[in-house]
Design an enzyme around this catalytic site. Structure first.
Site, PDB file in Angstrom:
ATOM      1  N   SER A  69       0.812  -1.220   0.000  1.00  0.00           N
ATOM      2  CA  SER A  69       0.000   0.000   0.000  1.00  0.00           C
ATOM      3  C   SER A  69       0.842   1.265   0.000  1.00  0.00           C
ATOM      4  CB  SER A  69      -0.952   0.006   1.193  1.00  0.00           C
ATOM      5  OG  SER A  69      -0.241   0.004   2.423  1.00  0.00           O
ATOM      6  N   ASP A  70       1.960   1.262   0.690  1.00  0.00           N
ATOM      7  CA  ASP A  70       2.811   2.449   0.767  1.00  0.00           C
ATOM      8  C   ASP A  70       3.218   2.936  -0.620  1.00  0.00           C
ATOM      9  OD1 ASP A  70       2.942   0.526   2.854  1.00  0.00           O
ATOM     10  OD2 ASP A  70       4.668   1.493   3.756  1.00  0.00           O
TER      11      ASP A  70
END
Length: 392
Positions: A181-182
């Site tokens: 997700s980052d």
């Protein structure tokens, strides 16, 4: 819409400098007088400036105030410092403070306007967003050639690795793609910005295709949140909840905003990102904790310490949505108000933002004096949008 804010007792050393500032009660909205509006903006800017100035003055003595320093923390072209640089660049743009632009330009010049050393890794693409902002700000020395060369090298040999995150530590696995997700904060907006800057549709096509692949893997449509990566699909938190990490979703939410701020209003792909942004917004305001923060494990039911990095990104996105008219309603304004007030309550008299969860990939414990540069970056992104709200 005007959202009124107040600073808490923990900020008394700062607030004392603006003793003439007056606020309406937190959570109310309505019409401000010009003088009250100006006072609100002055106090917000005072606090944000102190946070920015303290961080700029402490870019090198990291071991004196950061509990956990990763190998990427000191890297001026990496994601930790890069998030602060992006927040500072955005705040400088919102407030017209050339001294911050000059400070960032000096750093970029020293780094020869290069991205990180890893060709494909999303974390090493983030600073490209900073460079392109500095170029738009009129920095004479700006050189976007190295950024474009990196992106062109990726397009020449697009990665096709699988997207499942390996359990084995050190295995590069899917890291050439946006499988966590980052990454959706670090890289996509850089590619969209390159599309707008250089006018090459190939950059947007690549970014959109890879973002869709990541979303198909990580977005839970029943919850409207993103898993950090594929390892967390079946994991559960201490309360038996699905494990959705606050900062992990903060990265995605802030990334969505940065994409939408960059791409053309008439781009046919825009509705895709707006839909995701609104779905996440509605879920986020529904799970905001009573203290104005978001829990490190977003769906946890038990009381947890405040966590400011995820909260900073959520306030940034919600405030931007209100400013752009993509979000309308008192429920969003109240969430922004509570979140911003909670953030300011966790700034000490020197300008350090506390309760920032340390470098990691999942919900973990956090302490009052936990600081990190990316937390400061998220706060400054939020501050710029809060200032815009005060102008309305």
């Amino acid at each position: 819409m005007t959202v009124m804010r107040s600073l808490a007792a923990s900020l008394l050393p700062i607030a004392a400098l603006t003793a003439g500032c007056t606020y309406s009660p937190s959570g109310q909205s309505g019409v401000q007088s010009a003088s009250a509006q100006s006072s609100g903006q002055a106090e917000i800017k005072l606090v944000a400036n102190q946070v920015a100035d303290w961080q700029l003055a402490n870019l090198d003595n990291l071991d004196t105030y950061i509990r956990f320093i990763s190998r990427e923390t000191p890297n001026p072209r990496g994601w930790v410092k890069g998030t602060f640089f992006l927040g500072l660049a955005d705040y400088a743009e919102q407030t017209g403070q050339e001294r911050y632009v000059n400070a960032l330009a000096a750093i970029a010049q020293r780094e020869e306007w290069r991205l990180g050393n890893r060709l494909y890794h999303a974390d090493d693409h983030l600073v490209g967003q900073v460079y392109m902002r500095l170029a738009r700000a009129g920095v004479a020395s700006a050189d976007l050639g190295p950024t474009r060369q990196t992106l062109d090298a990726i397009l020449a040999e697009k990665p096709n690795t699988q997207m499942l995150h390996p359990d084995k530590k050190g295995d590069p696995g899917c890291s050439k793609r946006w499988c966590w997700s980052d990454a959706l904060f670090m890289a996509p907006a850089t590619w969209w910005d390159a599309h707008e800057t250089f006018g090459d549709e190939a950059y947007a096509d690549y970014a959109h295709a890879e973002f869709q692949v990541a979303t198909e893997l990580l977005f839970d449509p029943d919850v409207s949140l993103y898993y950090r990566d594929s390892r967390f699909f079946d994991r559960r938190g201490n309360d038996g909840e699905k494990l959705f990490w606050s900062r992990g979703n903060g990265w995605v939410y802030g990334g969505l905003v940065n994409i939408l701020r960059t791409m053309s209003q008439d781009d046919a792909r825009r509705d895709y990102y707006v839909s995701l942004f609104r779905k996440m917004s509605d879920r986020l305001i529904a799970i905001q904790a009573p203290n104005g923060m978001w829990r490190a494990s977003l769906l946890a039911s038990s009381a947890t310490p405040p966590e400011t990095s995820g909260t900073g990104f959520f306030v940034y996105g919600l405030a931007w949505g209100l400013n752009e008219g993509l979000l309308e309603g008192e429920q969003y304004a109240s969430a922004v108000d509570a979140g911003w007030t909670a953030l300011t309550e966790n700034i000490d008299s020197e300008g350090r933002l506390g309760y920032v969860q340390q470098v990691g990939d999942r919900p973990e414990g956090v302490q009052p004096d936990d600081h990190q540069l990316y937390g400061t970056g998220a706060f400054l992104l939020a501050a710029g949008q809060i200032l815009r709200l005060e102008q309305d």
